[in-house]
Design a protein around this motif. Structure first.
Motif, PDB file in Angstrom:
ATOM      1  N   SER B  11      44.183  69.789  68.947  1.00  0.00           N
ATOM      2  CA  SER B  11      43.476  71.440  67.828  1.00  0.00           C
ATOM      3  C   SER B  11      42.160  71.252  67.740  1.00  0.00           C
ATOM      4  N   TYR B  12      41.405  72.255  67.754  1.00  0.00           N
ATOM      5  CA  TYR B  12      40.617  72.475  66.047  1.00  0.00           C
ATOM      6  C   TYR B  12      40.686  72.554  64.740  1.00  0.00           C
ATOM      7  N   ASN B  13      39.857  71.476  64.339  1.00  0.00           N
ATOM      8  CA  ASN B  13      40.039  72.283  62.630  1.00  0.00           C
ATOM      9  C   ASN B  13      41.729  72.230  62.760  1.00  0.00           C
ATOM     10  N   SER B  16      45.643  74.577  66.479  1.00  0.00           N
ATOM     11  CA  SER B  16      46.144  74.034  67.576  1.00  0.00           C
ATOM     12  C   SER B  16      45.907  75.320  68.897  1.00  0.00           C
ATOM     13  N   ALA B  17      45.380  74.954  69.846  1.00  0.00           N
ATOM     14  CA  ALA B  17      45.201  75.244  71.006  1.00  0.00           C
ATOM     15  C   ALA B  17      46.098  74.991  72.167  1.00  0.00           C
ATOM     16  N   LEU B  18      46.333  73.565  71.901  1.00  0.00           N
ATOM     17  CA  LEU B  18      47.406  73.082  73.227  1.00  0.00           C
ATOM     18  C   LEU B  18      48.300  72.102  72.534  1.00  0.00           C
ATOM     19  N   GLY B  35      45.933  83.416  82.187  1.00  0.00           N
ATOM     20  CA  GLY B  35      47.019  83.176  81.054  1.00  0.00           C
ATOM     21  C   GLY B  35      45.887  84.297  80.670  1.00  0.00           C
ATOM     22  N   SER B  36      46.272  84.632  79.469  1.00  0.00           N
ATOM     23  CA  SER B  36      45.534  85.615  78.491  1.00  0.00           C
ATOM     24  C   SER B  36      44.285  85.354  77.726  1.00  0.00           C
ATOM     25  N   ASN B  37      43.362  86.343  77.274  1.00  0.00           N
ATOM     26  CA  ASN B  37      42.688  85.238  76.262  1.00  0.00           C
ATOM     27  C   ASN B  37      43.095  84.413  75.206  1.00  0.00           C
ATOM     28  N   GLY B  38      42.555  83.364  74.671  1.00  0.00           N
ATOM     29  CA  GLY B  38      42.971  82.443  74.364  1.00  0.00           C
ATOM     30  C   GLY B  38      43.908  81.349  73.906  1.00  0.00           C
ATOM     31  N   ALA B  39      44.166  81.242  75.622  1.00  0.00           N
ATOM     32  CA  ALA B  39      46.347  80.920  76.490  1.00  0.00           C
ATOM     33  C   ALA B  39      45.315  79.311  76.440  1.00  0.00           C
ATOM     34  N   GLY B  40      44.224  78.890  76.451  1.00  0.00           N
ATOM     35  CA  GLY B  40      44.025  77.533  76.280  1.00  0.00           C
ATOM     36  C   GLY B  40      43.771  77.154  77.551  1.00  0.00           C
ATOM     37  N   LYS B  41      43.240  77.582  78.632  1.00  0.00           N
ATOM     38  CA  LYS B  41      42.692  77.622  79.910  1.00  0.00           C
ATOM     39  C   LYS B  41      41.692  76.786  80.093  1.00  0.00           C
ATOM     40  N   SER B  42      40.402  77.077  78.578  1.00  0.00           N
ATOM     41  CA  SER B  42      38.782  76.796  78.669  1.00  0.00           C
ATOM     42  C   SER B  42      39.903  75.311  78.491  1.00  0.00           C
ATOM     43  N   THR B  43      39.987  75.333  77.318  1.00  0.00           N
ATOM     44  CA  THR B  43      40.625  74.175  76.960  1.00  0.00           C
ATOM     45  C   THR B  43      41.246  72.969  77.459  1.00  0.00           C
ATOM     46  N   THR B  44      41.970  73.445  78.335  1.00  0.00           N
ATOM     47  CA  THR B  44      42.864  72.475  79.307  1.00  0.00           C
ATOM     48  C   THR B  44      41.287  71.367  79.825  1.00  0.00           C
ATOM     49  N   PRO B  83      31.374  75.088  84.228  1.00  0.00           N
ATOM     50  CA  PRO B  83      31.938  75.302  83.570  1.00  0.00           C
ATOM     51  C   PRO B  83      32.187  76.955  82.642  1.00  0.00           C
ATOM     52  N   GLU B  84      32.442  77.783  81.978  1.00  0.00           N
ATOM     53  CA  GLU B  84      32.970  78.883  81.748  1.00  0.00           C
ATOM     54  C   GLU B  84      31.272  79.553  80.800  1.00  0.00           C
ATOM     55  N   GLY B  85      30.778  80.201  81.858  1.00  0.00           N
ATOM     56  CA  GLY B  85      30.185  81.275  81.029  1.00  0.00           C
ATOM     57  C   GLY B  85      28.354  80.719  81.641  1.00  0.00           C
ATOM     58  N   ASP B 160      36.184  77.432  85.649  1.00  0.00           N
ATOM     59  CA  ASP B 160      35.978  77.936  85.026  1.00  0.00           C
ATOM     60  C   ASP B 160      35.587  79.456  85.659  1.00  0.00           C
ATOM     61  N   GLU B 161      36.570  80.442  85.083  1.00  0.00           N
ATOM     62  CA  GLU B 161      36.849  81.564  85.492  1.00  0.00           C
ATOM     63  C   GLU B 161      35.324  81.796  86.382  1.00  0.00           C
ATOM     64  N   PRO B 162      35.571  81.555  87.270  1.00  0.00           N
ATOM     65  CA  PRO B 162      34.037  81.982  88.869  1.00  0.00           C
ATOM     66  C   PRO B 162      34.026  83.829  89.071  1.00  0.00           C
ATOM     67  N   GLU B 192      41.781  81.429  86.409  1.00  0.00           N
ATOM     68  CA  GLU B 192      41.031  82.791  86.077  1.00  0.00           C
ATOM     69  C   GLU B 192      41.394  83.418  84.908  1.00  0.00           C
ATOM     70  N   GLN B 193      41.041  84.511  84.617  1.00  0.00           N
ATOM     71  CA  GLN B 193      41.555  85.526  84.112  1.00  0.00           C
ATOM     72  C   GLN B 193      42.182  86.984  85.378  1.00  0.00           C
ATOM     73  N   ASN B 194      41.584  86.930  86.622  1.00  0.00           N
ATOM     74  CA  ASN B 194      41.735  86.943  88.071  1.00  0.00           C
ATOM     75  C   ASN B 194      42.662  86.685  88.084  1.00  0.00           C
TER      76      ASN B 194
HETATM   77  N1  ATP Z   1      35.389  75.675  69.589  1.00  0.00           N
HETATM   78  C1  ATP Z   1      36.415  75.858  69.065  1.00  0.00           C
HETATM   79  N2  ATP Z   1      35.901  75.847  68.000  1.00  0.00           N
HETATM   80  C2  ATP Z   1      37.738  77.017  67.189  1.00  0.00           C
HETATM   81  N3  ATP Z   1      38.184  77.426  68.306  1.00  0.00           N
HETATM   82  C3  ATP Z   1      38.152  76.890  69.187  1.00  0.00           C
HETATM   83  C4  ATP Z   1      37.531  76.613  70.274  1.00  0.00           C
HETATM   84  N4  ATP Z   1      37.663  76.736  71.186  1.00  0.00           N
HETATM   85  C5  ATP Z   1      38.571  77.471  72.002  1.00  0.00           C
HETATM   86  N5  ATP Z   1      39.469  78.167  69.731  1.00  0.00           N
HETATM   87  C6  ATP Z   1      40.649  78.301  70.587  1.00  0.00           C
HETATM   88  O1  ATP Z   1      41.938  77.603  71.114  1.00  0.00           O
HETATM   89  C7  ATP Z   1      41.824  78.923  71.875  1.00  0.00           C
HETATM   90  C8  ATP Z   1      42.336  78.541  73.455  1.00  0.00           C
HETATM   91  O2  ATP Z   1      40.946  78.874  73.075  1.00  0.00           O
HETATM   92  P1  ATP Z   1      40.813  78.357  74.364  1.00  0.00           P
HETATM   93  O3  ATP Z   1      39.035  79.243  74.951  1.00  0.00           O
HETATM   94  O4  ATP Z   1      41.514  77.351  75.982  1.00  0.00           O
HETATM   95  O5  ATP Z   1      41.076  80.513  75.761  1.00  0.00           O
HETATM   96  P2  ATP Z   1      40.941  80.442  77.055  1.00  0.00           P
HETATM   97  O6  ATP Z   1      42.094  80.893  78.230  1.00  0.00           O
HETATM   98  O7  ATP Z   1      40.020  79.617  78.320  1.00  0.00           O
HETATM   99  O8  ATP Z   1      40.667  81.940  76.570  1.00  0.00           O
HETATM  100  P3  ATP Z   1      39.138  82.878  77.619  1.00  0.00           P
HETATM  101  O9  ATP Z   1      40.306  83.367  78.275  1.00  0.00           O
HETATM  102  O10 ATP Z   1      39.258  83.942  76.657  1.00  0.00           O
HETATM  103  O11 ATP Z   1      38.595  82.196  77.758  1.00  0.00           O
HETATM  104  C9  ATP Z   1      41.868  79.559  70.983  1.00  0.00           C
HETATM  105  O12 ATP Z   1      42.708  80.217  70.030  1.00  0.00           O
HETATM  106  C10 ATP Z   1      40.208  79.464  70.780  1.00  0.00           C
HETATM  107  O13 ATP Z   1      39.888  80.558  70.026  1.00  0.00           O
END
Ligand code: ATP
Ligand code: MG
Lengths: 289, 235
Positions: B11-13, B16-18, B35-44, B83-85, B160-162, B192-194
């Motif tokens: 969780s971020y502050n 929870s993200a995962l 998964g779609s935007n914000g699903a938690g892929k990058s976080t994983t 990494p992403e970006g 992450d999303e190459p 990937e989002q693709n």
């Molecule tokens: N540094 C951060 N601080 C606070 N919240 C974050 C942070 N990074 C991600 N989140 C939140 O955690 C959740 C998961 O984010 P994450 O970046 O893992 O998603 P994602 O699946 O990679 O999305 P995307 O396809 O947009 O890259 C989202 O709700 C996001 O807003």
């Protein structure tokens, strides 16, 4: 004509100190994202060390310069480890801590040296180099300039040719991405702080025989370093060096033809103008994102 | 090398993200997380490589916990992360970027051998080796980001999303490269989002929805699944 050339040479020699102090400040800011307000005081401690060890206690000059550099580098390392590192996520916290260090060092200097008039260190290298019957450069100034220029050259080599130098630049650009390459960013912070502080200490030690030493001498140094850093572009090491030379020339000219106070004030005005017209400085990158 | 993620929570502050995800990746696998935007892929991915510390669950590599280690230590366990970006070092030259990718290797021969391999795969990086990395095109920067990660000689590569923001022809090139890399024995975990591309390349896939694994199946089956088709493949 004679005065013009002489002023130019004086300016270039002066730029060595400015560059040493400013480049250290930029290095610390680049890697740690902390504005080290105590940077001028680190220079002051360097100068005090030379006064105390060399002028008061007859230690050989060169040895005191080395001692000053080591001492100030250690202060820098302690600041990194116990103040800046715990404040990693809060740039403002780091800045406030550095202001605290500024006062502590000023008080420490007063305790060691007492109050009263500024201290002087008699120049260990006497004599003056005379060129073409008109240019006069005291050997002491020549020595200081040579050491400063050599140090900057070594730093350049370190940052562009060595693995650790690349790693420092990588951390300055993107701490997270650097850690993904296996670079320990805390270690890089220590190196940046150690090197930056050592350079401030060196600037102070080299300045000692050429200036008035007192607990507040750091003010001038930090003002100059800020001007140079902003003119050159925050975060740009080459910018800081070029700006040091330009600013030193400017400052020396104005001081020679008008006065030191007018020189400093107009320096600040230039800094503000540059902030308005071109916030990224002469060589700084345009701010993106 | 077997990577296992079990009941991972992040969780971020306090948000929870995962919310407890588990999966295992064996040596030589090619898996994808879609998964779609914000699903938690990058976080994983970021948690696996140590950039983010989990608030629950664990990550193990061959049975040993790695979730408490710092990122610079995890690279040494031969887990590479693109990494992403991209996050290349824009002010440094292409070859300096690559040399930093090999930061954990002190042996000159290894580094030289690896950089040669990277240049063979991406000849354009060789042409531009002295160029400032930030001045290259997006596709070239992505190749550099991948090349930089390869310089550490990873056994597990996280991407992450190459494909983000790249022309289809370059996406295809990168896809082919990842398959080739995997056939040489490198484990690949692709985010990937693709989803279209990802499910073609990978053997196994996970669908992430708001911090939970919603589906896990062979990639081919996911590509045929009605829900996946509707939500992620835009069919
Ligand atoms: N540094 C951060 N601080 C606070 N919240 C974050 C942070 N990074 C991600 N989140 C939140 O955690 C959740 C998961 O984010 P994450 O970046 O893992 O998603 P994602 O699946 O990679 O999305 P995307 O396809 O947009 O890259 C989202 O709700 C996001 O807003
Ligand atoms: Mg993401």
């Amino acid at each position: 004509m004679e005065l013009l050339v002489q002023t130019m040479v004086n300016g270039i020699i002066q730029s060595g100190f400015y560059a040493l102090a400013a480049v250290g400040l930029v290095l610390i800011f680049g890697v740690m994202k902390v504005v080290n307000f105590a940077h001028g005081e680190l220079t002051m401690v360097g100068a005090y060390s030379v006064w105390f060890l060399h002028a008061q206690n007859d230690m050989p000059f060169l040895l005191t310069v080395v001692t000053a550099v080591v001492l100030v580098a250690m202060i820098g390392l302690l600041m990194e480890r116990f103040l800046f590192r715990p404040m990693t996520d809060s740039p403002l916290g780091g800045l406030i801590c550095s202001i605290g260090v500024l006062f502590v060092l000023q008080v420490a200097a007063t305790l060691v040296g007492g109050e009263g008039p500024s201290k002087q260190v008699p120049p260990p290298y006497e004599g003056t180099l005379v060129l073409f019957d008109m240019l006069r450069i005291p050997y002491q100034r020549l020595f200081s300039f040579a050491v400063a220029a050599t140090t900057l050259g070594l730093l350049w080599y370190f940052l562009t040719r060595m693995r650790i130098g690349w790693a420092l630049r990588a951390v300055a650009q993107d701490r997270e991405a650097a850690s993904l390459q296996g670079i320990n960013s805390n270690r890089m912070s220590m190196i940046a702080m150690g090197v930056g502080a050592a350079m401030a200490g060196l600037a102070g030690a080299l300045m000692a025989p050429l200036t008035n030493i007192n607990p507040h001498m750091g003010h001038n140094v930090i003002i100059t370093a800020f001007i140079v850093t902003i003119v050159g572009g925050v975060g740009s090491l080459p910018g800081a060096v070029i700006a040091s030379v330009l600013y030193a020339l400017f400052h020396t000219f104005v001081t020679t033809y008008f006065s030191g106070t007018i020189a400093t004030i107009s320096g600040l005005v230039i800094m503000v103008l540059i902030l308005i017209v071109r916030p990224s400085g002469i060589l700084g990158k345009r701010v993106t994102e | 090398m077997k990577l296992s993620v079990s009941n991972l929570e992040v969780s971020y502050n306090k948000v929870s993200a995962l919310r407890g995800i588990s999966f295992e990746v064996d040596s030589g696998d090619f898996v994808t997380l879609i998964g779609s935007n914000g699903a938690g892929k990058s976080t994983t991915l970021r948690t696996i490589s140590g950039l983010v510390k989990p608030s629950g669950g664990e990550i193990t590599l061959d049975g040993a916990r790695i979730d408490n280690l710092d990122p610079d230590v995890i690279v040494q366990k031969r887990i590479g992360h693109v990494p992403e970006g991209r996050r290349i070092f824009k002010d440094l030259s292409v070859s300096e970027n690559l040399m930093l990718g090999a930061y954990i290797h002190r042996d000159r021969n290894t580094v030289e051998k690896t950089i040669k391999q990277v240049f063979e795969h991406f000849p354009r990086l060789h042409d531009r080796r002295n160029q400032q990395a930030g001045t290259m095109s997006g596709g070239e920067q992505q190749m550099l980001a991948i090349g930089r990660a390869l310089m550490s000689r990873p056994k597990i590569l996280l991407l992450d999303e190459p494909s983000l923001g790249l022309a289809p022809i370059i996406v295809k090139e990168i896809g082919e490269f990842l398959s080739e890399l995997n056939s040489q024995g490198v484990t690949v975990i692709l985010v990937e989002q693709n989803a279209d591309l990802a499910l073609q390349l990978a053997r196994f896939g996970y669908v992430l929805e708001t911090g939970l694994i919603a589906m896990a199946d062979r990639a081919a089956n996911l590509a045929d699944n009605e829900h996946v088709k509707k939500a992620y493949l835009g069919i």
